[in-house]
Design a protein around this motif. Structure first.
Motif, PDB file in Angstrom:
ATOM      1  N   GLN A  82       7.504  -5.796  42.659  1.00 60.07           N
ATOM      2  CA  GLN A  82       7.715  -4.431  42.185  1.00 60.07           C
ATOM      3  C   GLN A  82       6.401  -3.774  41.807  1.00 60.07           C
ATOM      4  O   GLN A  82       6.190  -2.579  42.067  1.00 60.07           O
ATOM      5  CB  GLN A  82       8.686  -4.451  41.005  1.00 60.07           C
ATOM      6  CG  GLN A  82      10.097  -4.869  41.386  1.00 60.07           C
ATOM      7  CD  GLN A  82      10.988  -5.125  40.194  1.00 60.07           C
ATOM      8  OE1 GLN A  82      10.511  -5.202  39.052  1.00 60.07           O
ATOM      9  NE2 GLN A  82      12.283  -5.260  40.430  1.00 60.07           N
ATOM     10  N   SER A  84      13.320  -7.372  35.316  1.00 67.17           N
ATOM     11  CA  SER A  84      12.756  -8.106  36.451  1.00 67.17           C
ATOM     12  C   SER A  84      12.555  -9.575  36.103  1.00 67.17           C
ATOM     13  O   SER A  84      12.545  -9.963  34.923  1.00 67.17           O
ATOM     14  CB  SER A  84      11.422  -7.483  36.868  1.00 67.17           C
ATOM     15  OG  SER A  84      11.573  -6.104  37.140  1.00 67.17           O
ATOM     16  N   THR A  85      12.383 -10.371  37.129  1.00 73.36           N
ATOM     17  CA  THR A  85      12.091 -11.788  36.935  1.00 73.36           C
ATOM     18  C   THR A  85      10.629 -12.047  37.294  1.00 73.36           C
ATOM     19  O   THR A  85       9.993 -11.263  38.000  1.00 73.36           O
ATOM     20  CB  THR A  85      12.996 -12.657  37.834  1.00 73.36           C
ATOM     21  OG1 THR A  85      12.789 -12.290  39.205  1.00 73.36           O
ATOM     22  CG2 THR A  85      14.451 -12.463  37.477  1.00 73.36           C
ATOM     23  N   ILE A  86      10.101 -13.151  36.796  1.00 70.41           N
ATOM     24  CA  ILE A  86       8.736 -13.568  37.124  1.00 70.41           C
ATOM     25  C   ILE A  86       8.823 -14.950  37.744  1.00 70.41           C
ATOM     26  O   ILE A  86       9.232 -15.914  37.079  1.00 70.41           O
ATOM     27  CB  ILE A  86       7.833 -13.595  35.871  1.00 70.41           C
ATOM     28  CG1 ILE A  86       7.726 -12.202  35.256  1.00 70.41           C
ATOM     29  CG2 ILE A  86       6.445 -14.123  36.225  1.00 70.41           C
ATOM     30  CD1 ILE A  86       6.896 -12.156  33.991  1.00 70.41           C
ATOM     31  N   LEU A  87       8.493 -15.038  39.037  1.00 65.58           N
ATOM     32  CA  LEU A  87       8.598 -16.292  39.790  1.00 65.58           C
ATOM     33  C   LEU A  87      10.010 -16.873  39.695  1.00 65.58           C
ATOM     34  O   LEU A  87      10.202 -18.089  39.591  1.00 65.58           O
ATOM     35  CB  LEU A  87       7.568 -17.306  39.271  1.00 65.58           C
ATOM     36  CG  LEU A  87       6.102 -16.860  39.340  1.00 65.58           C
ATOM     37  CD1 LEU A  87       5.190 -17.927  38.753  1.00 65.58           C
ATOM     38  CD2 LEU A  87       5.701 -16.556  40.787  1.00 65.58           C
ATOM     39  N   GLY A  88      10.992 -15.970  39.699  1.00 69.07           N
ATOM     40  CA  GLY A  88      12.387 -16.390  39.651  1.00 69.07           C
ATOM     41  C   GLY A  88      12.912 -16.696  38.268  1.00 69.07           C
ATOM     42  O   GLY A  88      14.111 -16.985  38.106  1.00 69.07           O
ATOM     43  N   SER A 125      15.256  -3.105  42.948  1.00 69.98           N
ATOM     44  CA  SER A 125      16.363  -3.815  42.290  1.00 69.98           C
ATOM     45  C   SER A 125      17.657  -3.604  43.055  1.00 69.98           C
ATOM     46  O   SER A 125      18.462  -4.531  43.215  1.00 69.98           O
ATOM     47  CB  SER A 125      16.518  -3.332  40.841  1.00 69.98           C
ATOM     48  OG  SER A 125      15.397  -3.692  40.067  1.00 69.98           O
ATOM     49  N   VAL A 135      15.596  -7.081  45.246  1.00 68.14           N
ATOM     50  CA  VAL A 135      14.251  -7.613  44.971  1.00 68.14           C
ATOM     51  C   VAL A 135      13.954  -7.402  43.492  1.00 68.14           C
ATOM     52  O   VAL A 135      13.711  -6.282  43.041  1.00 68.14           O
ATOM     53  CB  VAL A 135      13.188  -6.910  45.831  1.00 68.14           C
ATOM     54  CG1 VAL A 135      11.802  -7.470  45.519  1.00 68.14           C
ATOM     55  CG2 VAL A 135      13.503  -7.060  47.303  1.00 68.14           C
ATOM     56  N   ASN A 136      13.970  -8.479  42.723  1.00 69.01           N
ATOM     57  CA  ASN A 136      13.810  -8.375  41.279  1.00 69.01           C
ATOM     58  C   ASN A 136      12.511  -8.975  40.758  1.00 69.01           C
ATOM     59  O   ASN A 136      12.281  -8.976  39.543  1.00 69.01           O
ATOM     60  CB  ASN A 136      14.986  -9.071  40.572  1.00 69.01           C
ATOM     61  CG  ASN A 136      16.318  -8.395  40.870  1.00 69.01           C
ATOM     62  OD1 ASN A 136      16.438  -7.179  40.769  1.00 69.01           O
ATOM     63  ND2 ASN A 136      17.319  -9.188  41.259  1.00 69.01           N
ATOM     64  N   ASP A 137      11.682  -9.480  41.643  1.00 70.53           N
ATOM     65  CA  ASP A 137      10.436 -10.101  41.206  1.00 70.53           C
ATOM     66  C   ASP A 137       9.457  -9.040  40.703  1.00 70.53           C
ATOM     67  O   ASP A 137       9.201  -8.040  41.382  1.00 70.53           O
ATOM     68  CB  ASP A 137       9.803 -10.890  42.348  1.00 70.53           C
ATOM     69  CG  ASP A 137       8.580 -11.658  41.889  1.00 70.53           C
ATOM     70  OD1 ASP A 137       8.739 -12.711  41.259  1.00 70.53           O
ATOM     71  OD2 ASP A 137       7.456 -11.179  42.153  1.00 70.53           O
TER      72      ASP A 137
END
Length: 329
Positions: free
Chosen positions: A100, A160-164, A90, A94-96
């Motif tokens: 992670q 976190s994000t998932i696929l943006g 993070s 990188v938040n995907d």
């Protein structure tokens, strides 16, 4: 399939009992959000998410403790690796979630391979102590990691994000993602324990010497299981960091490893459904008893003593005696 591994394979009625109980647990968890909203208690969704996160961790520990008879007091280290993978990536932007997860799994795989190869040279109490030592080494490494808050830990800016997409930002998105990963974890371990690999691992639990006598080397199977368990526990760590939006070295202390062992004792060691049930029950008892008294650990301890005295097989053993399932594992 040899006669020994065929003997270790559970019968169809027993498999049906496992699946029915697991499906009941998943169905029960799936209805938590609508029930919570109906009761006007959205906090129940947060508690249920935490329950499922530790259910994944308990499943990972049950693979090595219940099926491989490897009592690890350093298993929580992998919970920390997953959590710190979120914190470190993070900060790097990188938040995907999937990246992670891959980072946490990779770090755990390396650590588990190296420490497992050493630890599995020992047996009994020596194995317990060496896994504890490795776990504490990882714990104190992150305590001294001042760039990430040291002993105080570090707060995350967002989940976190998932696929943006910010699907984890809401409590229900976090809940459903955790439930999906719990189902996948159970399904994967279920198939693994029924495979030839799982039967050999169970055989080493019963008698490593006999397995060697029929041509199986226990070490590769035990090390593989040890690495798989560490990687799966790191998945729980990634979810825990996102659920709390906070990462701390306390996630990987030996106390946390002890709590996971308690979950297996309550649910039933050597039972995947028992591991899930034990984790759910442990978190539910913690939350429920804490509402009545700040000394809730006393009540929890009494319950644990009662389980040890009257139902040594935990929830799984109790259900067997009530003829609610035919699964002896």
């Amino acid at each position: 399939m040899t006669d020994v591994t065929r003997t270790l394979a559970p019968s169809r009625p027993r498999l049906a009992g496992r699946l029915k109980l697991a499906l009941c647990i998943f169905a029960f968890m799936a209805v938590v959000p609508p029930v919570a909203h109906a009761l006007g208690e959205p906090f129940l969704i947060v508690v249920a998410t935490r329950m499922m996160i530790f259910a994944i961790a308990a499943l990972s520990l049950d693979l090595i403790l219940g099926y491989g008879a490897m009592v690890s007091f350093g298993h929580a280290a992998y919970l920390g690796f997953g959590a710190y993978a979120v914190a470190i990536l993070s900060r790097a932007g990188v938040n995907d979630l999937f990246l992670q997860l891959l980072a946490g799994i990779a770090a755990s795989a390396v650590f588990a391979t190296v420490t497992g190869a050493i630890s599995l040279r020992t047996r009994g109490v020596y194995f317990i102590m060496i896994t504890l030592a490795f776990g504490q080494m990882a714990f104190f490494f992150f305590v001294s990691f001042s760039a990430l808050g040291g002993d105080d830990g570090v707060a995350l800016t967002a989940r976190s994000t998932i696929l943006g997409m910010p699907w984890l930002q809401g409590a229900e998105g976090m809940f459903h993602t955790t439930l999906a990963l719990l189902v996948l974890a159970f399904a994967g371990l279920y198939r693994l324990t029924l495979s030839r690999f799982g039967r050999v691992l169970t055989g080493t639990r019963e008698s490593a010497l006999r397995m060697q006598a029929i041509g199986f080397r226990p070490f590769p199977y035990q090390l593989t299981a040890y690495v798989i368990a560490g990687c799966l526990c790191s998945v729980a760590g990634v979810l825990l960091a996102n659920q709390a939006i906070y990462v701390s070295p306390a996630y990987m202390s030996w106390h946390r490893s002890g709590e996971m062992i308690v979950m297996l004792v309550l649910g039933g060691v050597g039972s995947l459904t028992g591991a899930m049930g034990g984790a759910l029950l442990t978190i539910a008892l913690e939350e429920g008893l804490a509402r009545f008294s700040e000394h809730w650990r006393l009540g929890f301890g009494l319950i644990l003593v009662a389980v040890a005295l009257f139902s040594p097989g935990g929830l799984a053993g109790l259900l067997r005696r009530l003829n609610l399932t035919r699964d002896p594992k």
